[in-house]
Design a protein around this motif. Structure first.
Motif, mmCIF file in Angstrom:
data_model
loop_
_atom_site.group_PDB
_atom_site.id
_atom_site.type_symbol
_atom_site.label_atom_id
_atom_site.label_comp_id
_atom_site.label_asym_id
_atom_site.label_seq_id
_atom_site.Cartn_x
_atom_site.Cartn_y
_atom_site.Cartn_z
ATOM 1 N N ALA A 89 -19.475 -2.038 -20.409
ATOM 2 C CA ALA A 89 -19.241 -3.478 -20.549
ATOM 3 C C ALA A 89 -19.805 -3.990 -21.876
ATOM 4 O O ALA A 89 -19.200 -4.839 -22.543
ATOM 5 C CB ALA A 89 -19.874 -4.220 -19.374
ATOM 6 N N ALA A 90 -20.989 -3.459 -22.270
ATOM 7 C CA ALA A 90 -21.593 -3.875 -23.541
ATOM 8 C C ALA A 90 -20.670 -3.520 -24.716
ATOM 9 O O ALA A 90 -20.494 -4.311 -25.652
ATOM 10 C CB ALA A 90 -22.954 -3.204 -23.709
ATOM 11 N N ALA A 91 -20.057 -2.325 -24.655
ATOM 12 C CA ALA A 91 -19.136 -1.914 -25.718
ATOM 13 C C ALA A 91 -17.873 -2.780 -25.714
ATOM 14 O O ALA A 91 -17.359 -3.169 -26.770
ATOM 15 C CB ALA A 91 -18.777 -0.441 -25.553
ATOM 16 N N TYR A 92 -17.376 -3.105 -24.495
ATOM 17 C CA TYR A 92 -16.206 -3.985 -24.399
ATOM 18 C C TYR A 92 -16.497 -5.371 -24.999
ATOM 19 O O TYR A 92 -15.633 -5.976 -25.646
ATOM 20 C CB TYR A 92 -15.783 -4.141 -22.933
ATOM 21 N N LEU A 93 -17.708 -5.878 -24.773
ATOM 22 C CA LEU A 93 -18.077 -7.181 -25.334
ATOM 23 C C LEU A 93 -18.010 -7.151 -26.850
ATOM 24 O O LEU A 93 -17.530 -8.103 -27.494
ATOM 25 C CB LEU A 93 -19.492 -7.578 -24.878
ATOM 26 N N GLU A 94 -18.490 -6.065 -27.442
ATOM 27 C CA GLU A 94 -18.452 -5.937 -28.907
ATOM 28 C C GLU A 94 -17.012 -5.885 -29.426
ATOM 29 O O GLU A 94 -16.719 -6.321 -30.534
ATOM 30 C CB GLU A 94 -19.203 -4.673 -29.348
ATOM 31 N N LEU A 95 -16.092 -5.360 -28.596
ATOM 32 C CA LEU A 95 -14.687 -5.257 -28.984
ATOM 33 C C LEU A 95 -13.889 -6.525 -28.650
ATOM 34 O O LEU A 95 -12.698 -6.605 -28.955
ATOM 35 C CB LEU A 95 -14.040 -4.055 -28.268
ATOM 36 N N GLY A 96 -14.569 -7.486 -28.000
ATOM 37 C CA GLY A 96 -13.890 -8.718 -27.611
ATOM 38 C C GLY A 96 -12.977 -8.554 -26.401
ATOM 39 O O GLY A 96 -12.109 -9.396 -26.149
ATOM 40 N N ARG A 97 -13.183 -7.480 -25.648
ATOM 41 C CA ARG A 97 -12.360 -7.246 -24.445
ATOM 42 C C ARG A 97 -13.139 -7.764 -23.237
ATOM 43 O O ARG A 97 -13.735 -7.022 -22.462
ATOM 44 C CB ARG A 97 -12.034 -5.756 -24.334
ATOM 45 N N PHE A 98 -13.096 -9.096 -23.093
ATOM 46 C CA PHE A 98 -14.001 -9.771 -22.156
ATOM 47 C C PHE A 98 -13.618 -9.553 -20.694
ATOM 48 O O PHE A 98 -14.500 -9.482 -19.830
ATOM 49 C CB PHE A 98 -14.057 -11.266 -22.483
ATOM 50 N N GLN A 99 -12.324 -9.452 -20.401
ATOM 51 C CA GLN A 99 -11.924 -9.234 -19.010
ATOM 52 C C GLN A 99 -12.395 -7.857 -18.518
ATOM 53 O O GLN A 99 -12.897 -7.727 -17.399
ATOM 54 C CB GLN A 99 -10.404 -9.346 -18.867
ATOM 55 N N GLN A 100 -12.218 -6.829 -19.372
ATOM 56 C CA GLN A 100 -12.691 -5.496 -18.983
ATOM 57 C C GLN A 100 -14.203 -5.477 -18.822
ATOM 58 O O GLN A 100 -14.741 -4.834 -17.920
ATOM 59 C CB GLN A 100 -12.277 -4.448 -20.030
ATOM 60 N N ALA A 101 -14.902 -6.206 -19.698
ATOM 61 C CA ALA A 101 -16.361 -6.277 -19.590
ATOM 62 C C ALA A 101 -16.765 -6.923 -18.265
ATOM 63 O O ALA A 101 -17.684 -6.449 -17.579
ATOM 64 C CB ALA A 101 -16.931 -7.069 -20.766
ATOM 65 N N GLU A 102 -16.067 -8.000 -17.896
ATOM 66 C CA GLU A 102 -16.372 -8.680 -16.625
ATOM 67 C C GLU A 102 -16.136 -7.749 -15.441
ATOM 68 O O GLU A 102 -16.959 -7.674 -14.515
ATOM 69 C CB GLU A 102 -15.496 -9.924 -16.491
ATOM 70 N N GLU A 103 -15.021 -7.030 -15.464
ATOM 71 C CA GLU A 103 -14.703 -6.112 -14.358
ATOM 72 C C GLU A 103 -15.769 -5.023 -14.223
ATOM 73 O O GLU A 103 -16.190 -4.683 -13.110
ATOM 74 C CB GLU A 103 -13.328 -5.469 -14.596
ATOM 75 N N ASP A 104 -16.211 -4.465 -15.358
ATOM 76 C CA ASP A 104 -17.230 -3.419 -15.311
ATOM 77 C C ASP A 104 -18.550 -3.943 -14.762
ATOM 78 O O ASP A 104 -19.239 -3.269 -13.986
ATOM 79 C CB ASP A 104 -17.447 -2.822 -16.707
ATOM 80 N N CYS A 105 -18.920 -5.156 -15.175
ATOM 81 C CA CYS A 105 -20.183 -5.743 -14.688
ATOM 82 C C CYS A 105 -20.108 -6.037 -13.197
ATOM 83 O O CYS A 105 -21.096 -5.854 -12.474
ATOM 84 C CB CYS A 105 -20.501 -7.019 -15.465
ATOM 85 N N THR A 106 -18.944 -6.478 -12.740
ATOM 86 C CA THR A 106 -18.767 -6.733 -11.302
ATOM 87 C C THR A 106 -18.927 -5.434 -10.514
ATOM 88 O O THR A 106 -19.561 -5.412 -9.454
ATOM 89 C CB THR A 106 -17.379 -7.352 -11.042
ATOM 90 N N GLU A 107 -18.378 -4.343 -11.053
ATOM 91 C CA GLU A 107 -18.526 -3.043 -10.406
ATOM 92 C C GLU A 107 -19.991 -2.606 -10.402
ATOM 93 O O GLU A 107 -20.504 -2.093 -9.398
ATOM 94 C CB GLU A 107 -17.672 -1.995 -11.135
ATOM 95 N N ALA A 108 -20.686 -2.836 -11.529
ATOM 96 C CA ALA A 108 -22.107 -2.471 -11.620
ATOM 97 C C ALA A 108 -22.932 -3.240 -10.599
ATOM 98 O O ALA A 108 -23.815 -2.681 -9.941
ATOM 99 C CB ALA A 108 -22.618 -2.744 -13.037
ATOM 100 N N VAL A 109 -22.627 -4.539 -10.442
ATOM 101 C CA VAL A 109 -23.359 -5.376 -9.476
ATOM 102 C C VAL A 109 -23.087 -4.925 -8.045
ATOM 103 O O VAL A 109 -23.989 -4.947 -7.193
ATOM 104 C CB VAL A 109 -22.984 -6.866 -9.671
ATOM 105 N N SER A 110 -21.847 -4.490 -7.766
ATOM 106 C CA SER A 110 -21.533 -4.019 -6.405
ATOM 107 C C SER A 110 -22.312 -2.754 -6.065
ATOM 108 O O SER A 110 -22.621 -2.496 -4.910
ATOM 109 C CB SER A 110 -20.026 -3.767 -6.263
#
Length: 602
Positions: A527-548
């Motif tokens: 998700a951190a790498a996606y944020l740097e690439l501006g791919r915010f939806q993928q970053a959100e999805e990864d963080c949601t998975e991490a939280v689950s």
């Protein structure tokens, strides 16, 4: 006898008497040794798999223009639990054979195969009375595992698995109650299919535990496995294109010593370029069962086990064994009371346990079974395929003492209980060798999904074997400190991230997730790498998975908050930053972000 001794004593001084005695003794010894060698030669010839040899010829083929018999030209063997007219069904026990009459009819499944053109050539050795998963038989001898002759072949359908693995027949029938087809298939390196419970006729098959067991079959060739399935299940030959969603049981692969590079990674690579396969998912099966099978809780408490996920399937297997004992007692109590002393020591213990079983909680046992089926149905639906290790351990050495087998039994019953208790179908698929030990994985689909599973085997088998060959030729991908392959990928991702190579970092983190989808850090780092690439939806999805996976992962809340803020979803972002502050009240990043968003929203 006394007359013979008197005669010897009266002629003790006569040398001719001693010559006669010597010749007689020598003759007896020679006969015994000859018989022993003949038995040994027969065992080597058929790997000790066959109990009775015969030939049941196929039914005459129908006249044209009817289709050709689907199993024409194939040979098969059957476990000693299937009736054959004019033969006594021995149930793996000489005492059972002595106390029962010859069968008046041949089992329906055997007749079905004969009608489809196959020839039955033998009955095979099995564990006594259908108990056990090692395949050892004290009375008839243990069939020889063709891959590991010094180790058990697995049971209860040991001889059937060996007869296929040793290429004595094209396919074979066995019974699977607590793993009786799946486990020997894994140990002997062949395909083994357990159909949905109750979908194949059991008329003419001796029951061990009828609500758990089903007729299953073995084959070396996936097309033969499917042809047998089509004949026994009366399936349509038409194949419908359907989406397939693979779900990896990450917690169960932790039970296995086989490197994920040779199991999970092989399956992922095999389906990567096939059409109709969705991106694989990951699940902790133990946690899923604990959350969705409420009736199991009382058995966790009764057995003194904690509610940790690792103990859930042990409780489930305990329920499975309780049902098996109850039903065996119901079926065979009178015979068992009379004949238990004639059984081998391991199996007499099983029978005694069955006879001592009480019916106090029987309704609760079956309630667990009902809830388990609903849970697996809900998880897999029509297109889901659960991927699990078939076995947790390599085949034990022959004659291993029972106290050393207890942990082996616990771990493997835990894996086999999923299909036995839900009634769903499962196939064991060999994936080559790891050192001297055979490797396999299992695919499970929901109850009634037998054709879907058989079609899937045909679709992926060749690709699986190609990837297994590639994996076996590769050196283990580990660092000198012995890190898991997934950890190696994560560290490479971290190095790429520090070097500002964001896309490369995403690729490495993705490989780590493929190998272990139950690690929150891998998703959070990607998700951190996606944020740097501006791919915010993928970053959100990864963080949601991490939280689950880890509800206390502060970085996941912070990064999801950042992604949601970038997507102009300020309210949800603020909630994430507040959650991070609850976990870490002094976190400056969360404090500043929460303050900033409060101003934006006002």
């Amino acid at each position: 006898m006394s007359n013979t001794l008197t005669l010897i004593q009266s002629n003790a001084s006569n040398p001719k008497v001693w010559v006669v005695i010597g010749v007689t003794v020598a003759g007896i010894v020679i006969l015994a040794e000859t018989r022993k060698r003949r038995i040994k030669a027969l065992r080597q010839e058929d790997f000790g798999a066959f109990l009775d040899r015969f030939e049941l010829l196929p039914f005459p083929p129908p006249p044209p223009p009817a289709a050709k018999q689907s199993l024409s030209g194939l040979t098969f063997s059957i476990s000693d639990a299937f009736d054959v007219k004019n033969y006594i069904t021995g149930f793996g026990s000489p005492q059972w054979k002595k106390t029962h009459e010859a069968a008046e009819k041949t089992a329906v499944v055997v007749t079905t195969l004969l009608k489809n053109g196959a020839t039955c050539v033998a009955k095979t050795i099995m564990d006594e009375l259908g108990f056990g998963i090692t395949g050892e038989n004290k009375h008839y001898g243990t069939p020889i595992n063709p891959l590991m002759p010094s180790n058990v072949p697995g049971g209860c359908s040991s001889g059937s698995a060996v007869s296929v693995g040793a290429e004595l027949v094209d396919f074979s029938l066995g019974i699977d109650t607590t793993g009786g087809v799946r486990i020997p298939a894994s140990f002997c390196g062949v395909l083994g299919f357990r159909p949905s419970q109750g979908t194949v006729s059991s008329v003419g098959v001796l029951p061990n535990s009828q609500s758990l067991e089903t007729v299953g079959w073995f084959a070396r060739d996936p097309s033969v496995l499917c042809q047998v399935g089509h004949a026994l299940l009366n399936l349509s030959a038409v194949t419908h294109k359907r989406q397939r969603s693979f779900i990896f049981a990450d917690d169960l692969f932790e039970l296995s010593d086989i490197p994920k590079q040779k199991s999970v990674h092989v399956v992922r690579k095999a389906i990567e370029n096939l059409s109709g396969y969705q991106t694989p998912k990951h699940i902790n099966v133990s946690q899923h069962v604990a959350s969705n099978v409420p009736s199991l809780a009382e058995f966790c408490e009764q057995s003194g086990k904690s509610k940790k996920s690792s103990s859930t399937l042990r409780a489930l297997s305990s329920v499975m064994l309780s049902i098996q004992r109850h039903e065996f007692k119901t079926n065979h109590e009178e015979w068992s009371q009379t004949c238990k002393s004639f059984l081998g020591p391991r199996f007499s213990n099983d029978v005694v346990a069955a006879l001592k079983s009480r019916n106090d909680s029987i309704k609760s046992l079956y309630r667990v079974k009902t809830e388990m089926r609903a849970t697996i149905q809900s998880l897999l639906k029509e297109d889901g395929i659960l991927v699990i290790p078939t076995v947790a351990d390599p085949p034990p050495k022959l004659n291993t003492k029972k106290n050393f087998l207890n942990e082996f039994l616990d771990r493997n019953y835990a894996l086999s209980s999923i299909a036995s208790m839900s009634g769903c179908c499962q196939v064991t698929i060999p994936l080559g060798m790891h050192g001297d030990c055979p490797i396999s994985v299992s695919f499970l689909t929901c109850y009634g999904g037998d054709k879907f599973l058989l079609d899937t085997i045909i679709d992926v088998y060749a690709s699986l074997q190609d990837q297994a060959d590639i994996a076996s030729s590769l050196a283990p991908v580990t660092e000198s400190d012995g890190m898991e392959v997934s950890e190696v990928m994560k560290e490479k991702g971290n190095a790429a991230y520090k070097g500002r190579q964001w896309n490369k970092a995403v690729s490495f983190y993705t490989e780590a997730i493929k190998l272990n989808g139950a690690n929150a850090t891998y998703f959070c780092n990607r998700a951190a790498a996606y944020l740097e690439l501006g791919r915010f939806q993928q970053a959100e999805e990864d963080c949601t998975e991490a939280v689950s996976i880890d509800k206390k992962n502060v970085k996941a809340y912070l990064r999801r908050g950042t992604a949601r803020e970038s997507l102009i979803r300020y309210k949800e972002a603020a909630a994430d930053f507040r959650h991070a502050l609850v976990l870490e009240p002094q976190n400056k990043t969360a404090k500043n972000a929460e303050k900033r968003l409060r101003k934006l929203m006002s």
